[in-house]
Design a protein around this motif. Structure first.
Motif, PDB file in Angstrom:
ATOM      1  N   ASP B 107       1.087  -1.620   0.141  1.00 17.50           N
ATOM      2  CA  ASP B 107      -0.154   0.425   0.193  1.00 17.50           C
ATOM      3  C   ASP B 107       0.692   1.830   0.459  1.00 17.50           C
ATOM      4  O   ASP B 107       0.033   2.025  -0.871  1.00 17.50           O
ATOM      5  CB  ASP B 107      -0.964  -0.025   1.138  1.00 17.50           C
ATOM      6  CG  ASP B 107      -1.711  -0.927   0.574  1.00 17.50           C
ATOM      7  OD1 ASP B 107      -2.511  -1.560   0.111  1.00 17.50           O
ATOM      8  OD2 ASP B 107      -1.985  -1.423   1.956  1.00 17.50           O
ATOM      9  N   MET B 108       1.579   1.687   0.989  1.00 16.12           N
ATOM     10  CA  MET B 108       2.891   2.176   0.860  1.00 16.12           C
ATOM     11  C   MET B 108       4.034   2.155   1.275  1.00 16.12           C
ATOM     12  O   MET B 108       4.801   0.753   1.207  1.00 16.12           O
ATOM     13  CB  MET B 108       2.431   3.528   1.980  1.00 16.12           C
ATOM     14  CG  MET B 108       2.008   2.840   3.282  1.00 16.12           C
ATOM     15  SD  MET B 108       1.298   4.276   4.147  1.00 16.12           S
ATOM     16  CE  MET B 108      -0.179   4.199   4.080  1.00 16.12           C
ATOM     17  N   ILE B 109       5.062   3.361   1.169  1.00 16.06           N
ATOM     18  CA  ILE B 109       6.515   3.230   1.740  1.00 16.06           C
ATOM     19  C   ILE B 109       6.721   4.117   2.350  1.00 16.06           C
ATOM     20  O   ILE B 109       6.406   5.499   2.166  1.00 16.06           O
ATOM     21  CB  ILE B 109       7.506   2.847   0.329  1.00 16.06           C
ATOM     22  CG1 ILE B 109       7.047   1.786  -0.946  1.00 16.06           C
ATOM     23  CG2 ILE B 109       8.989   2.963   0.958  1.00 16.06           C
ATOM     24  CD1 ILE B 109       7.818   2.363  -1.929  1.00 16.06           C
ATOM     25  N   ILE B 110       7.226   4.039   3.489  1.00 13.32           N
ATOM     26  CA  ILE B 110       7.489   4.818   4.526  1.00 13.32           C
ATOM     27  C   ILE B 110       9.309   5.107   4.147  1.00 13.32           C
ATOM     28  O   ILE B 110      10.228   4.189   5.212  1.00 13.32           O
ATOM     29  CB  ILE B 110       7.746   5.141   5.184  1.00 13.32           C
ATOM     30  CG1 ILE B 110       5.459   4.949   5.491  1.00 13.32           C
ATOM     31  CG2 ILE B 110       7.822   6.222   6.819  1.00 13.32           C
ATOM     32  CD1 ILE B 110       5.009   4.341   7.097  1.00 13.32           C
ATOM     33  N   PHE B 111       9.674   5.985   4.073  1.00 14.64           N
ATOM     34  CA  PHE B 111      10.846   6.081   3.669  1.00 14.64           C
ATOM     35  C   PHE B 111      11.842   7.101   5.118  1.00 14.64           C
ATOM     36  O   PHE B 111      10.890   8.481   5.936  1.00 14.64           O
ATOM     37  CB  PHE B 111      11.953   6.832   3.019  1.00 14.64           C
ATOM     38  CG  PHE B 111      11.829   5.864   1.757  1.00 14.64           C
ATOM     39  CD1 PHE B 111      12.883   4.806   1.319  1.00 14.64           C
ATOM     40  CD2 PHE B 111      10.573   6.468   0.582  1.00 14.64           C
ATOM     41  CE1 PHE B 111      12.759   4.466  -0.304  1.00 14.64           C
ATOM     42  CE2 PHE B 111      10.142   5.122  -0.802  1.00 14.64           C
ATOM     43  CZ  PHE B 111      11.681   4.419  -0.513  1.00 14.64           C
ATOM     44  N   GLU B 112      12.681   6.372   5.705  1.00  9.37           N
ATOM     45  CA  GLU B 112      12.941   7.964   7.372  1.00  9.37           C
ATOM     46  C   GLU B 112      14.404   6.995   7.051  1.00  9.37           C
ATOM     47  O   GLU B 112      15.494   6.527   6.533  1.00  9.37           O
ATOM     48  CB  GLU B 112      12.195   7.342   8.075  1.00  9.37           C
ATOM     49  CG  GLU B 112      12.468   5.732   8.195  1.00  9.37           C
ATOM     50  CD  GLU B 112      11.733   5.225   9.299  1.00  9.37           C
ATOM     51  OE1 GLU B 112      10.659   5.940  10.014  1.00  9.37           O
ATOM     52  OE2 GLU B 112      11.880   4.123  10.840  1.00  9.37           O
ATOM     53  N   GLY B 113      14.631   8.969   8.096  1.00 11.58           N
ATOM     54  CA  GLY B 113      16.725   8.917   7.822  1.00 11.58           C
ATOM     55  C   GLY B 113      16.829   9.866   6.413  1.00 11.58           C
ATOM     56  O   GLY B 113      15.868   9.921   5.576  1.00 11.58           O
ATOM     57  N   LYS B 114      17.942   9.600   6.764  1.00 12.48           N
ATOM     58  CA  LYS B 114      19.175   9.608   5.628  1.00 12.48           C
ATOM     59  C   LYS B 114      19.769   8.876   5.182  1.00 12.48           C
ATOM     60  O   LYS B 114      20.935   8.397   5.899  1.00 12.48           O
ATOM     61  CB  LYS B 114      19.492  11.313   6.018  1.00 12.48           C
ATOM     62  CG  LYS B 114      20.638  11.611   4.734  1.00 12.48           C
ATOM     63  CD  LYS B 114      20.504  12.658   4.855  1.00 12.48           C
ATOM     64  CE  LYS B 114      22.000  13.497   3.555  1.00 12.48           C
ATOM     65  NZ  LYS B 114      22.038  14.925   4.211  1.00 12.48           N
TER      66      LYS B 114
END
Lengths: 158, 615
Positions: B107-114
């Protein structure tokens, strides 16, 4: 009357309704990766071209099959894969000059267009008339009409 | 059900990818895409976060109708905190990528950080890998897509990526998929670049099969497609002219902002209109427009595919621009053209190609150039700084600016910061035609009063896609209202805002709403997802989503003072056309709008509003 899928790429917008309809008809899922008709996007020219099996009379796939798993549907003329007989050897995929028979990993069999038993779901779903199901002997009728209009449907000179 | 019921969480700092079940309670309350991803976002991210810091997150989200036979069911949205505005950013795109993500079972992709170094995400069904993108950094979108297909030896991969604009920190960089479909606004591509995330390459072969009631769904989607086909806008106007059908219409009603909103009618509108795109060029006898194109599942097909004149000054030595590609939509044609007084269709098309190629929002770019040209004519900016003479109407200047801005070179570095920062730096902040730092799109709020309130209250800064009251005020959809009056507009804007939130959360295109109302969407959503998605429920969810976004912005520090318009629109009357003598009547609409919204005088949600919407 024997009918045939007729494809007019000039009308195709690339919407993929045909691919979804095909996969829904055969696998009860919206899944273009399982579709037997594919739309190709030639983006440098802007052309989109749907392509699928033309149901050859002397079908290479049928002749190549070592277990007689491809038969002609007498009602529609479609070359259909008998899943119970298919052993997944893929020889037909090599024999077909057009690439329209393909192996399905999840079933271990090959698949190809079977004209949905005479009511092709792709043609029903196509919103622009790019894919139609017409008299197999007169797939050129529309194009003939266009040229006829150019040559004959003109005001009289005198 | 129709949700894949699974999300992918990618921690770019750690380099990890992990699957999580979708929060189905939230899915029930926020549907998907814009609404649901915003719920995740505001629950996980501090509203005060610096948009370009590793603490910001960026979410790519589909809706429950994405990847289905519902017409236009191929959309996805990118949700983050926007660097141009500091407000919630949510940009929506079509093409084929969104459906591919859904087909891969997410359903979705959550990108966090760097990420410490450039990476791309490769996603093939259940396989998620973060791979080195050092070799892709510096490449355009047009180079990145084929390069990833070649590397993975899979021509059916779909790619969403950033170009040079997102890498060099242009504050309105876009995320682009399928060469020319873009999550265009608010700098979502800038956030992607700040995380060293170059691209997301997806191949999905699982399909969508968990429709709640398939026969009911096929019936509902077939009926809804007929509504689109039978409507003059979605059945005829949009396929033939695209959104460019509007250029002459909006010019005639005197609401086409011209030369940085100094005027409201553009004498060159006809030269850059949808009709003009069909006309054979004098130079080579071919029209600008090659064909129209659909996005995934779309039975409207408003997309423009154009080819440039190969002898045009912008491209005559550069055959890489001679192929067919994404042509001008109305907003881009306006921002690159009318906003700058440039009437050369080929230059606008070229600039639009470059925006697609390098991932940049043509609206904010074009509107910022409008401010630059005004400052040039005032003598504030000089040729020596700009690298070129830049009076209004200069096609050469526009072509030059687009090239330097996407690369972040020379004065392009300043244009890349947007009109708010640029005009403030040179001492004329009033010349930024923006709200909350985001530039206006193509409708002048002196000539279409409802759009003034729309812009002032839009949760992502000035935007036409949050409540397109143009439909009512100009086209009479669903009912005709007078564009020159403010009476009744607060209720109209609220109704459009709430309904739009549903379209944007369902996985379908907002353009269906020219023909569809929520009554057409509801049976499709109910058949696909849950019977509980009734008309009343959808109305409440739409309002809930709007307030969820608003509440985030309030916590980020926005107040009623930010629900405003530039002085020019409030004090300089329209000079010509039906709106001659008019300014925006924002002050007459805003208090009533707050009242209708259940907000206090500072624009904060009242406790009873929060309770009613279960926020």
């Amino acid at each position: 009357m024997q009918k045939s899928l007729h494809i007019n790429p000039d009308k195709c917008t690339g919407c993929m309704q045909c691919e979804m309809a095909c996969s829904y008809e055969n696998y009860a899922a919206f899944n273009p990766s399982m579709s037997r008709i594919k739309v190709f996007d030639f983006h440098h020219s802007g052309k989109k071209v749907p392509y699928t099996c033309t149901q050859c009379d002397e079908a290479w796939c049928m002749r190549a099959c070592p277990v007689d798993a491809i038969k002609t549907d007498a009602a529609t003329g479609a070359k259909i894969v008998l899943e119970a007989a298919c052993v997944g050897c893929k020889v037909c995929t090599i024999a077909c000059p057009f690439g329209t028979v393909n192996y399905v990993f999840s079933t271990g069999k090959v698949q190809k267009c079977d004209l949905c038993g005479g009511a092709p779901a792709c043609a029903v779903a196509c919103p622009t008339g790019a894919i139609t199901y017409v008299d197999a002997a007169w797939t050129g009728l529309e194009r003939m009409k266009q040229w006829a209009a150019k040559t004959g449907d003109q005001p009289r000179a005198s | 059900m129709s949700w894949a019921r699974r999300i992918l969480r990618v921690n770019l700092t750690e380099g990890t990818c992990a699957a999580e079940p979708l929060n189905m309670q939230w899915a029930r309350a926020y549907i998907g895409q814009r609404g649901l991803a915003t719920k995740y976002f505001v629950s996980e991210v501090d509203a005060k976060v610096d948009p370009l810091s590793p603490e910001n997150k960026i979410i790519f989200a589909t809706g429950p109708l994405t990847g289905t036979m519902a017409s236009t069911g191929g959309r996805y949205s990118v949700i983050t905190k926007g660097p141009l505005t500091g407000a919630i950013a949510c940009s929506n795109s079509g093409g084929y990528w969104g459906a591919e993500l859904k087909m891969a079972g997410w359903d979705m992709i959550i990108f966090e950080g760097k990420s410490p170094k450039p990476v791309y995400l490769y996603l093939e069904n259940d396989t998620a890998l973060l791979l080195d993108a050092g070799w892709l950094w510096g490449k355009s979108v047009w180079e990145t897509e084929p390069a990833l297909r070649a590397k993975h030896q899979d021509p059916q991969i779909r790619v969403s990526s950033i170009g040079r604009a997102g890498e060099t920190g242009c504050l309105y960089a876009a995320v682009v998929n399928d060469l020319h479909r873009a999550a265009g606004r608010s700098g979502v591509g800038t956030v992607m670049g700040s995380k060293n995330l170059k691209a997301i390459a997806v191949r999905g072969t699982k399909g969508v099969s968990n429709i709640r009631d398939f026969p009911e769904f096929m019936k509902a989607t077939t009926a809804a497609k007929k509504v689109l086909a039978d409507h003059p806008v979605t059945g005829q106007g949009l396929p033939k002219y695209g959104t460019q059908v509007l250029m002459n219409v909006i010019n005639e009603i005197g609401a086409l902002p011209t030369r940085n909103h100094r005027e409201v009618q553009f004498e060159g509108a006809k030269n850059i209109s949808g009709e003009a795109m069909h006309e054979p060029r004098k130079t080579d006898g071919k029209p600008n427009l090659v064909t129209n194109q659909a996005c995934f599942g779309c039975t409207i097909a408003c997309g423009r595919i154009s080819k440039l004149d190969e002898g045009h000054f912008t491209v005559k030595t550069r055959p890489e621009y001679w192929g067919a590609s994404g042509g001008l939509e109305y907003e881009a044609a306006w921002a690159l053209g009318s906003a700058n007084g440039v009437n050369d269709l080929e230059t606008l098309t070229y600039a639009n190609f470059v925006c697609n190629e390098q991932g940049m929002d043509p609206i904010s770019f074009g509107a910022t150039v409008g401010a630059v040209m005004e400052l040039f004519e005032m003598g504030v900016l000089k040729k020596e700084q700009l690298g070129i003479d830049a009076p209004f109407g200069s096609a050469q200047a526009l072509a030059h600016f687009v090239e330097v801005t996407v690369k972040g070179e020379g004065f392009g570095k300043e244009i890349a910061l947007g009109s708010k920062r640029l005009t403030a730096k040179y001492g004329h902040p009033d010349l930024s035609m923006s709200v909350k730092g985001q530039e206006f799109p193509a409708y002048d709020s002196r000539g279409i009063q409802g759009m003034g309130l729309t812009y002032a209250t839009s949760n992502r800064g000035a935007c036409h896609l949050r409540s397109y009251t143009v439909a009512s005020e100009v086209l009479g959809i669903p009912v005709k209202t007078d564009p020159l009056v403010t009476e009744g507009k607060p209720a109209l804007v609220k109704a459009f805002q709430d309904a739009t939130a549903i379209f944007d959360s369902a996985g379908i295109c907002l353009f269906t709403s020219f023909a569809w109302t929520l009554a057409d969407v509801q049976p499709q959503l109910a058949a696909a997802c849950l019977q509980e998605f009734t008309m009343d429920e959808l109305a409440l969810i739409g309002e809930r989503i709007w307030n969820l976004e608003r509440d985030f912005n309030n916590r980020a520090g926005f107040t009623s003072k930010d629900d405003n318009l530039p002085k020019r629109l409030l004090t300089e009357p329209a000079k010509t056309g039906p709106a001659k003598g008019k300014v925006s009547g924002l002050d007459k609409m805003l208090p009533e709008y707050y009242e209708l919204r259940g907000w206090d005088k500072n624009g904060q949600l009242k406790p009873e509003t929060r309770a009613r919407l279960k926020l």
